[in-house]
Design a protein around this motif. Structure first.
Motif, PDB file in Angstrom:
ATOM      1  N   SER A 417       0.982  -0.798   0.109  1.00  0.00           N
ATOM      2  CA  SER A 417       0.453  -0.085   0.271  1.00  0.00           C
ATOM      3  C   SER A 417       1.086   1.376   0.405  1.00  0.00           C
ATOM      4  O   SER A 417       0.570   2.467  -0.751  1.00  0.00           O
ATOM      5  CB  SER A 417      -0.942  -0.021   1.520  1.00  0.00           C
ATOM      6  N   SER A 418       1.532   1.607   0.050  1.00  0.00           N
ATOM      7  CA  SER A 418       2.791   2.428   0.410  1.00  0.00           C
ATOM      8  C   SER A 418       4.316   1.786  -1.004  1.00  0.00           C
ATOM      9  O   SER A 418       5.342   3.045  -0.676  1.00  0.00           O
ATOM     10  CB  SER A 418       3.823   2.615   1.523  1.00  0.00           C
ATOM     11  N   ILE A 420       4.003   3.247  -3.780  1.00  0.00           N
ATOM     12  CA  ILE A 420       4.483   4.297  -4.757  1.00  0.00           C
ATOM     13  C   ILE A 420       4.224   5.558  -3.240  1.00  0.00           C
ATOM     14  O   ILE A 420       3.314   5.648  -2.134  1.00  0.00           O
ATOM     15  CB  ILE A 420       3.085   4.529  -4.993  1.00  0.00           C
ATOM     16  N   TYR A 466       1.083  -5.252  -6.938  1.00  0.00           N
ATOM     17  CA  TYR A 466      -0.040  -3.895  -6.891  1.00  0.00           C
ATOM     18  C   TYR A 466       0.047  -2.899  -7.595  1.00  0.00           C
ATOM     19  O   TYR A 466      -0.602  -1.334  -6.883  1.00  0.00           O
ATOM     20  CB  TYR A 466      -0.626  -3.841  -4.607  1.00  0.00           C
ATOM     21  N   MET A 467       1.369  -2.293  -7.288  1.00  0.00           N
ATOM     22  CA  MET A 467       2.030  -1.266  -7.395  1.00  0.00           C
ATOM     23  C   MET A 467       1.730  -1.030  -9.050  1.00  0.00           C
ATOM     24  O   MET A 467       1.026  -0.091  -9.220  1.00  0.00           O
ATOM     25  CB  MET A 467       3.508  -1.430  -7.243  1.00  0.00           C
ATOM     26  N   GLU A 469      -1.243  -2.456 -10.204  1.00  0.00           N
ATOM     27  CA  GLU A 469      -2.702  -1.934 -10.589  1.00  0.00           C
ATOM     28  C   GLU A 469      -2.482  -0.291  -9.987  1.00  0.00           C
ATOM     29  O   GLU A 469      -3.142   1.052 -10.357  1.00  0.00           O
ATOM     30  CB  GLU A 469      -3.108  -2.448  -9.475  1.00  0.00           C
ATOM     31  N   GLN A 470      -1.846   0.440  -9.309  1.00  0.00           N
ATOM     32  CA  GLN A 470      -1.972   1.529  -8.877  1.00  0.00           C
ATOM     33  C   GLN A 470      -1.544   2.452 -10.086  1.00  0.00           C
ATOM     34  O   GLN A 470      -2.220   3.652 -10.091  1.00  0.00           O
ATOM     35  CB  GLN A 470      -1.137   1.926  -7.028  1.00  0.00           C
ATOM     36  N   ALA A 473      -3.992   2.510 -12.289  1.00  0.00           N
ATOM     37  CA  ALA A 473      -5.029   3.757 -12.241  1.00  0.00           C
ATOM     38  C   ALA A 473      -4.727   4.805 -11.757  1.00  0.00           C
ATOM     39  O   ALA A 473      -5.843   6.065 -11.884  1.00  0.00           O
ATOM     40  CB  ALA A 473      -5.915   3.517 -10.554  1.00  0.00           C
ATOM     41  N   LEU A 474      -3.915   4.992 -11.419  1.00  0.00           N
ATOM     42  CA  LEU A 474      -3.286   6.853 -11.692  1.00  0.00           C
ATOM     43  C   LEU A 474      -2.875   7.931 -13.649  1.00  0.00           C
ATOM     44  O   LEU A 474      -3.031   8.781 -13.135  1.00  0.00           O
ATOM     45  CB  LEU A 474      -1.734   6.807 -11.058  1.00  0.00           C
ATOM     46  N   PRO A 714      -0.067   9.488   0.309  1.00  0.00           N
ATOM     47  CA  PRO A 714      -0.336   7.899  -0.810  1.00  0.00           C
ATOM     48  C   PRO A 714      -1.288   9.043  -2.019  1.00  0.00           C
ATOM     49  O   PRO A 714      -0.952   9.990  -2.350  1.00  0.00           O
ATOM     50  CB  PRO A 714      -1.466   7.470   0.110  1.00  0.00           C
ATOM     51  N   VAL A 716      -1.982   7.388  -4.175  1.00  0.00           N
ATOM     52  CA  VAL A 716      -3.681   6.603  -3.872  1.00  0.00           C
ATOM     53  C   VAL A 716      -4.054   6.187  -2.821  1.00  0.00           C
ATOM     54  O   VAL A 716      -3.020   5.610  -2.236  1.00  0.00           O
ATOM     55  CB  VAL A 716      -4.491   5.882  -5.581  1.00  0.00           C
ATOM     56  N   GLY A 718      -5.252   3.060  -0.170  1.00  0.00           N
ATOM     57  CA  GLY A 718      -4.340   1.653  -0.269  1.00  0.00           C
ATOM     58  C   GLY A 718      -5.899   1.092   0.803  1.00  0.00           C
ATOM     59  O   GLY A 718      -4.718  -0.290   0.431  1.00  0.00           O
TER      60      GLY A 718
END
Length: 718
Positions: A417-418, A420, A466-467, A469-470, A473-474, A714, A716, A718
């Motif tokens: 979750s962190s 990014i 996970y990164m 995917e973020q 999304a960004l 953050p 996005v 988390g």
């Protein structure tokens, strides 16, 4: 002033016995109940009452004498006693098949407890005690709740002191007495907060049973006996090899769990002493000292004592940071151990069972019962109860595995979750490349097509997934270039590179280009053809800016074509006659790739203008790992500080990427030209000042980026 100080000192001293008695009032029923419970499997062959009495008193007394600390009370803790009970139960069950006698079972138990103390000593010797604080709060809550629930479940299984569970009037009477202790203790504590409720409940119910003549219906805590010292374990007769083959892994896991959980309790309470009471101490040293004393007591067949947070808090609340309250507490317990053979047989086991039930319920952290906590932090709440239930069902070894698994997943989730650190999505990040004003004015409104995303932390497969995917999304529709700044990523899992390669492929299919900045060059082959790689973020930004500039061929030809004037921006506003005269005094110089133009501290007053290629300014040459200050492109000047004031060079300059062709203007030649063209000389110097101002602005942006070390928001949720 001195009289008031003396009064406070006398009051503190008078509070010490009261505080010690209050702490002992909790310790006596608690420690006796735990001791009798722990040694119950060997009750037919060993005097468990003697073992329980001396385990409750002697280890704590030795620790208080040798390692006494202000505000700290040493006593058998719930976790250590229950895990010791698990060891006794396991070995007693295997004693028949291994041909072990009760003294040999006691010896094997003492060796396991001593091994736990050895693990704990290693934690302190290697200064690993502080690592316990990295366990998630859900795991620590789960361990505490599991210990408490195990105490309650243990009383249910033992029929509340009856010895076995059954649906009978005999067990019902024991249950009534045990629950009576719980009820009286809770009521007494609410009505008289200063009164030790647990001891009050045990004594009140025991007296009521005796006066009512119901003692024959309840099993006594111990059989009547005379004064005796604890029996010595038979270490020499234990079949150690057969024992290790049959129970070795199980015993080692219990010992490790005992060491981990007890170390955690010691660490947490040491933090409390420091933060709330100003009593600084070294938790690693405390672990080593307690472990050495605990191992000695364990080898004598006693349950090791440790820092008791609950009893220490009683002393701190009533007598402050007293250095003698712990010793008084230990003396009271020694008195109980010496006289227990007179009265322990008159106390029903159900009363001590009730004390253990209440102690078990209070062992569960209050937040675990809170509906608000369950709603506010459902993940932590459910993880805690998972560990607690595993403790009840599978015992300490299962709880240790479950706790480590939960801790691992919590850590990975937090890392993911962190991953990014920050996203720059509006073109606010620029390279250190110095370009002409017309190029900058054209680039600035188009930089929102570039997304720069800073990554951080270890990059494993799950974190990288996970990164990715973020990142997807960004990104916005206008983003055509994407740069991943991985400078803060210390290590890559090989499988994580697969995710980056897949991200580059997906972006290429969307006509977007992905670059990675700051990664180890050895990773280049593993990133694939769809991912560009650069040594640092500045070079990656140059790559994106150049790609945007190429989209304007007319502008590009004006800037870099052969017909472009020699002076560039410096010649704007200078008359044609003066321009031609100045161009005539320039000298030409060529530098090969990698060649240094000048170094920090060199003398020289030449002003240099880049005619072709680009020049890198850095703190050292070759740049390597040094700080890259700026990149000077076509038509831009450098070396102006030495040119203007005659001071030594303040940075290194060289042709890093490819060969460079320079125009050089010497100061004496310039002064001769300025004498003939004074008005044009002022225009030239004004242009040079404007170029320096833009360079100063770029340096300010760079300095802000270097000094920016605060926590990032953050990118996005988390």
């Amino acid at each position: 002033m001195s009289s008031s100080l003396g009064l406070r000192t006398r009051l503190a001293r008078s509070a010490v016995p009261t505080a010690a008695m209050s702490a002992a009032a909790v310790t006596i029923p608690h420690a006796l109940g735990l001791g009798l419970l722990a040694f119950a499997p060997v009750a037919g062959d060993l005097p468990v009452a003697t073992l329980a009495l001396w385990s409750a008193a002697l280890p704590g007394a030795i620790a208080s004498l040798v390692a006494g600390r202000p505000g700290v009370v040493y006593a058998p803790t719930t976790v250590v006693a229950l895990l010791y009970a698990a060891v006794v139960a396991s070995l007693a069950g295997a004693a028949t098949s291994l041909g072990m006698t009760a003294p040999q079972v006691l010896a094997a138990c003492s060796a396991t407890a001593a091994l736990a103390c050895g693990f704990q000593w290693l934690f302190g010797a290697m200064r690993l005690a502080s690592l316990a604080r990295f366990l998630p709060i859900s795991v620590t809550h789960g361990f505490a709740a599991g210990v408490g629930l195990a105490m309650v479940v243990g009383q249910l299984r033992s029929g509340f002191g009856a010895g076995t569970w059954s649906l009978s009037a005999h067990v019902a009477v024991h249950a009534a007495a045990a629950l009576g202790v719980v009820g009286v203790a809770v009521l007494a504590q609410r009505r008289w907060p200063r009164m030790p409720g647990l001891l009050t409940g045990v004594v009140a119910v025991a007296v009521l049973v005796g006066l009512g003549g119901w003692g024959s219906a309840l099993a006594p805590a111990a059989v009547k006996s005379g004064f005796a010292l604890p029996p010595w374990p038979d270490h020499a007769g234990v079949p150690w090899r057969a024992l290790l083959e049959a129970q070795g892994l199980h015993l080692v896991s219990l010992a490790l769990l005992m060491a981990v959980v007890n170390s955690l309790e010691v660490l947490v309470f040491n933090q409390e002493l420091e933060l709330d009471h100003g009593l600084r101490g070294d938790p690693n040293r405390a672990l080593r000292r307690e472990s050495a004393i605990g191992a000695l007591c364990a080898l004598c067949g006693l349950i090791p004592a440790s820092t008791s947070a609950s009893r220490s808090r009683i002393v701190l609340a009533r007598a402050g940071a007293s250095s003698s309250a712990g010793m008084v507490h230990a003396l009271l317990l020694l008195l109980v151990a010496a006289t227990g053979h007179w009265w322990l047989d008159k106390v029903p086991m159900a009363c001590l069972s009730g004390a253990l039930i209440l102690a078990g319920l209070t062992q569960v952290p209050a937040v675990m019962w809170s509906r608000g906590y369950a709603q506010a932090a459902p993940a932590a709440w459910s993880q805690g109860w998972l560990v607690a239930l595993v403790f009840c069902v599978a015992g300490g070894a299962g709880a240790l595995v479950a706790g480590l698994v939960v801790a691992t997943f919590v850590l990975l989730r937090a890392s993911a979750s962190s991953a990014i650190r920050r996203g720059h999505l509006d073109g606010e990040v620029r390279s250190r490349r110095l370009r002409r004003a017309v190029s900058e004015s054209w680039l600035a409104p188009r930089m929102n097509r570039l997304a720069v995303i800073e990554l951080q932390g270890m990059m494993s497969f799950g974190v990288a997934a996970y990164m990715a995917e973020q990142v997807r999304a960004l990104l916005r529709r206008e983003h055509e270039w994407v740069i991943l700044d991985v400078t803060r990523v210390p290590a890559w899992d090989a499988t994580a590179l697969v995710q980056v390669r897949a991200l580059g492929r997906d972006l290429a299919q969307q006509r977007r280009q992905l670059a990675v900045a700051g990664a180890d060059p050895a990773l280049a082959a593993q990133l694939g053809v769809h991912v560009e790689q650069f040594a640092d973020l500045d070079r990656a930004l140059e790559w994106a800016e150049d790609a945007i500039l190429v989209e304007q061929p007319a502008l590009a030809s004006t800037l870099i074509g052969p017909h472009a004037d020699l002076l560039g921006e410096l010649g704007e506003g200078v008359s044609d006659e003066a321009r031609y005269a100045l161009e005539a005094v320039f000298t030409h110089a060529d530098y090969r790739r990698g060649e240094c133009i000048f170094r920090d501290g060199d003398s020289g007053r030449e002003l240099c203008i880049v005619r072709s290629g680009h020049v890198t300014m850095a703190t050292q040459w070759p740049p390597g790992s040094s700080l890259r200050l700026a990149t000077i492109g076509h038509g831009m000047a450098f070396g102006e500080m030495a040119f203007l004031n005659g001071q030594p060079r303040t940075a290194c300059a060289g042709a890093e990427g490819r060969a460079v062709h320079l125009l050089k203007l010497d100061r004496p030649a310039f002064e001769a030209w300025a004498a003939d063209h004074p008005r044009d000389a002022l225009v030239f110097l004004n242009n040079l000042a404007l170029m320096g101002t833009r360079r100063l602005a770029a340096t300010t942006r760079q300095l802000r980026a270097v000094l920016e070390n605060g926590p990032a928001s953050p990118a996005v949720p988390g």
